[in-house]
Design a protein around this motif. Structure first.
Motif, PDB file in Angstrom:
ATOM      1  N   LEU A   1       0.842  -1.200   0.000  1.00 48.87           N
ATOM      2  CA  LEU A   1       0.000   0.000   0.000  1.00 48.87           C
ATOM      3  C   LEU A   1       0.876   1.249   0.000  1.00 48.87           C
ATOM      4  N   ASP A   2       0.601   2.168  -0.920  1.00 49.38           N
ATOM      5  CA  ASP A   2       1.227   3.490  -0.924  1.00 49.38           C
ATOM      6  C   ASP A   2       0.221   4.472  -0.339  1.00 49.38           C
ATOM      7  N   ARG A   3       0.632   5.155   0.729  1.00 50.37           N
ATOM      8  CA  ARG A   3      -0.243   6.126   1.389  1.00 50.37           C
ATOM      9  C   ARG A   3       0.338   7.520   1.112  1.00 50.37           C
ATOM     10  N   VAL A   4      -0.419   8.326   0.353  1.00 46.79           N
ATOM     11  CA  VAL A   4       0.135   9.580  -0.177  1.00 46.79           C
ATOM     12  C   VAL A   4      -0.807  10.746   0.098  1.00 46.79           C
ATOM     13  N   HIS A   5      -0.225  11.876   0.528  1.00 44.04           N
ATOM     14  CA  HIS A   5      -0.926  13.147   0.612  1.00 44.04           C
ATOM     15  C   HIS A   5      -0.294  14.076  -0.421  1.00 44.04           C
ATOM     16  N   ALA A   6      -1.131  14.632  -1.290  1.00 42.08           N
ATOM     17  CA  ALA A   6      -0.623  15.484  -2.370  1.00 42.08           C
ATOM     18  C   ALA A   6      -1.454  16.762  -2.458  1.00 42.08           C
ATOM     19  N   VAL A   7      -0.807  17.819  -2.963  1.00 42.27           N
ATOM     20  CA  VAL A   7      -1.455  19.118  -3.108  1.00 42.27           C
ATOM     21  C   VAL A   7      -1.363  19.581  -4.554  1.00 42.27           C
ATOM     22  N   ILE A   8      -2.499  19.997  -5.103  1.00 35.78           N
ATOM     23  CA  ILE A   8      -2.524  20.689  -6.390  1.00 35.78           C
ATOM     24  C   ILE A   8      -2.466  22.184  -6.094  1.00 35.78           C
TER      25      ILE A   8
ATOM     26  N   GLY B   1     -16.661  19.071  -4.881  1.00 35.06           N
ATOM     27  CA  GLY B   1     -15.409  18.311  -4.937  1.00 35.06           C
ATOM     28  C   GLY B   1     -15.349  17.272  -6.037  1.00 35.06           C
ATOM     29  N   GLU B   2     -16.307  17.320  -6.988  1.00 37.59           N
ATOM     30  CA  GLU B   2     -16.410  16.265  -7.990  1.00 37.59           C
ATOM     31  C   GLU B   2     -15.190  16.208  -8.909  1.00 37.59           C
ATOM     32  N   GLN B   3     -14.700  17.372  -9.361  1.00 40.64           N
ATOM     33  CA  GLN B   3     -13.560  17.385 -10.277  1.00 40.64           C
ATOM     34  C   GLN B   3     -12.306  16.847  -9.594  1.00 40.64           C
ATOM     35  N   LEU B   4     -12.088  17.250  -8.354  1.00 38.20           N
ATOM     36  CA  LEU B   4     -10.916  16.795  -7.604  1.00 38.20           C
ATOM     37  C   LEU B   4     -10.959  15.277  -7.418  1.00 38.20           C
ATOM     38  N   ARG B   5     -12.136  14.747  -7.109  1.00 37.57           N
ATOM     39  CA  ARG B   5     -12.275  13.294  -6.957  1.00 37.57           C
ATOM     40  C   ARG B   5     -12.002  12.569  -8.272  1.00 37.57           C
ATOM     41  N   LYS B   6     -12.467  13.152  -9.377  1.00 41.45           N
ATOM     42  CA  LYS B   6     -12.254  12.539 -10.684  1.00 41.45           C
ATOM     43  C   LYS B   6     -10.761  12.473 -11.019  1.00 41.45           C
ATOM     44  N   ILE B   7     -10.057  13.560 -10.751  1.00 44.56           N
ATOM     45  CA  ILE B   7      -8.619  13.599 -11.018  1.00 44.56           C
ATOM     46  C   ILE B   7      -7.889  12.577 -10.149  1.00 44.56           C
ATOM     47  N   GLY B   8      -8.216  12.563  -8.857  1.00 48.58           N
ATOM     48  CA  GLY B   8      -7.571  11.630  -7.942  1.00 48.58           C
ATOM     49  C   GLY B   8      -7.855  10.182  -8.292  1.00 48.58           C
ATOM     50  N   GLU B   9      -9.076   9.886  -8.682  1.00 51.75           N
ATOM     51  CA  GLU B   9      -9.446   8.519  -9.032  1.00 51.75           C
ATOM     52  C   GLU B   9      -8.727   8.053 -10.291  1.00 51.75           C
ATOM     53  N   ALA B  10      -8.618   8.932 -11.281  1.00 58.45           N
ATOM     54  CA  ALA B  10      -7.911   8.569 -12.516  1.00 58.45           C
ATOM     55  C   ALA B  10      -6.437   8.292 -12.230  1.00 58.45           C
ATOM     56  N   ALA B  11      -5.822   9.131 -11.396  1.00 59.37           N
ATOM     57  CA  ALA B  11      -4.418   8.919 -11.031  1.00 59.37           C
ATOM     58  C   ALA B  11      -4.262   7.616 -10.248  1.00 59.37           C
ATOM     59  N   ARG B  12      -5.175   7.363  -9.324  1.00 58.77           N
ATOM     60  CA  ARG B  12      -5.086   6.145  -8.501  1.00 58.77           C
ATOM     61  C   ARG B  12      -5.173   4.888  -9.373  1.00 58.77           C
ATOM     62  N   ARG B  13      -6.131   4.860 -10.278  1.00 61.45           N
ATOM     63  CA  ARG B  13      -6.308   3.678 -11.121  1.00 61.45           C
ATOM     64  C   ARG B  13      -5.065   3.394 -11.956  1.00 61.45           C
TER      65      ARG B  13
ATOM     66  N   ARG C   1      -2.367   0.204 -11.633  1.00 62.05           N
ATOM     67  CA  ARG C   1      -2.127  -0.636 -12.804  1.00 62.05           C
ATOM     68  C   ARG C   1      -0.630  -0.682 -13.144  1.00 62.05           C
ATOM     69  N   GLN C   2       0.047   0.467 -13.050  1.00 59.04           N
ATOM     70  CA  GLN C   2       1.477   0.533 -13.361  1.00 59.04           C
ATOM     71  C   GLN C   2       2.324  -0.192 -12.326  1.00 59.04           C
ATOM     72  N   GLN C   3       2.043   0.071 -11.048  1.00 61.92           N
ATOM     73  CA  GLN C   3       2.938  -0.352  -9.980  1.00 61.92           C
ATOM     74  C   GLN C   3       2.576  -1.708  -9.375  1.00 61.92           C
ATOM     75  N   GLY C   4       1.341  -2.139  -9.554  1.00 61.91           N
ATOM     76  CA  GLY C   4       0.929  -3.388  -8.933  1.00 61.91           C
ATOM     77  C   GLY C   4       0.771  -3.276  -7.429  1.00 61.91           C
ATOM     78  N   ARG C   5       0.551  -2.039  -6.939  1.00 58.72           N
ATOM     79  CA  ARG C   5       0.339  -1.795  -5.512  1.00 58.72           C
ATOM     80  C   ARG C   5      -0.922  -0.959  -5.341  1.00 58.72           C
ATOM     81  N   LYS C   6      -1.531  -1.024  -4.178  1.00 56.26           N
ATOM     82  CA  LYS C   6      -2.684  -0.201  -3.869  1.00 56.26           C
ATOM     83  C   LYS C   6      -2.226   1.211  -3.515  1.00 56.26           C
ATOM     84  N   LEU C   7      -3.096   2.179  -3.797  1.00 56.64           N
ATOM     85  CA  LEU C   7      -2.789   3.579  -3.495  1.00 56.64           C
ATOM     86  C   LEU C   7      -3.927   4.206  -2.711  1.00 56.64           C
ATOM     87  N   TYR C   8      -3.586   4.752  -1.543  1.00 56.52           N
ATOM     88  CA  TYR C   8      -4.505   5.617  -0.812  1.00 56.52           C
ATOM     89  C   TYR C   8      -4.022   7.042  -1.062  1.00 56.52           C
TER      90      TYR C   8
END
Length: 294
Positions: A222-229, A245-257, A261-268
């Motif tokens: 699991l990667d646990r990350v706090h990030a700021v735009i 907060g819909e746009q922010l959730r969409k951006i975060g969800e796309a990055a998480r997915r 897929r790239q790393q083979g690890r879960k991301l919070y």
């Protein structure tokens, strides 16, 4: 064994990052249809039995940008021309601009071999026009070689790798065999979030945003990350966050997915949006965000 460095340069939006990604065989640099997406010098590594090629993807050299960010990006691209073994000048098939000419003027001063890559040949409907086009481009400079290709379609990449490997000096590998990117996970995730920003936001707003990683912790798989735009004005924050907060959730969800897929690890991923006035025109802010000096 041979190994060396290859800088990939050209004006914005000619497909430099797509080319590096195609050559390395995985996403090294983020890509979008918007110019000036790449802001850093980013390294991707190709491992072959006969040696290693380290590609340096660079920001697009551009004219007219007046902000400090524009100057820093141009400086990064010019700085990548030093101490490399080959420079790849990437142009778009069928399109030559004043910015292409300005890049070539810089390259004409180099002692380093310059190879020409004519990208996006898949967009040329009449292939009979390709040879005259290559002849016209070849006449502009004594290029070490000229390779037409399509990065996005992965067409004609092997001839380019052959040309480059023939020019790599003898020497040990610059990176271990398991390494294909020259940066850490925190940088890679920040860039991935920024890619989703660029793709989801319209017009000029992507250029007023950057991403910082506040914390990055790995707990098993699991990667646990706090990030700021970061944005430059309060009104921009509202656009990035979106209604409820819909746009922010969409951006975060796309990055998480994509990260999972790239790393083979879960991301919070915990994502915020904050304002720093005119950060793109302030050198201290740029340095704090890791832009410039790389």
């Amino acid at each position: 064994m041979h190994s060396g460095l290859v800088s990939v340069v050209g004006r914005p939006n000619v497909g430099k990052s797509s080319l590096v990604n195609a050559l390395v065989g995985r996403k090294v640099s983020i890509v979008s249809h918007k110019p000036q997406t790449t802001r850093h010098r980013i390294q991707g590594v190709v491992h072959r039995p006969e040696g290693q090629i380290v590609f340096v993807d660079t920001p697009g050299l551009h004219l007219g940008g007046k902000r400090t960010l524009n100057q820093v990006m141009n400086d990064a691209a010019v700085g990548a021309l030093a101490d490399v073994d080959v420079v790849l000048f990437v142009v778009e098939a069928g399109r030559w601009t004043d910015e292409d000419a300005a890049v070539l003027t810089r390259l004409a001063r180099l002692q380093t071999p310059v190879g020409l890559v004519v990208n996006k040949i898949d967009r040329i409907a009449d292939k009979a026009t390709l040879l005259p086009l290559l002849a016209e481009l070849s006449a502009r400079h004594p290029f070490a070689f000229v390779v037409p290709l399509s990065a996005i379609k992965r067409q004609n990449l092997d001839p380019l790798l052959t040309e480059l490997m023939a020019r790599m000096p003898e020497g040990p590998p610059l990176y271990p065999e398991e390494m294909v990117v020259g940066y850490d996970d925190a940088f890679g995730l920040a860039e991935l979030i920024r890619e989703k920003l660029v793709r989801n936001l319209h017009q000029e707003l992507p250029y007023a945003t950057t991403v910082g990683i506040e914390s990055f912790e790995q707990e098993g798989r699991l990667d646990r990350v706090h990030a700021v735009i970061w944005v430059e004005r309060e009104g921009q924050k509202g656009i990035v966050v979106g209604e409820k907060g819909e746009q922010l959730r969409k951006i975060g969800e796309a990055a998480r997915r994509e990260w999972e897929r790239q790393q083979g690890r879960k991301l919070y991923l915990k994502l915020w949006c904050k304002v720093r006035e005119n950060w793109s025109d302030d050198m201290r802010s740029l340095q704090q965000f890791g832009i410039g000096g790389d």
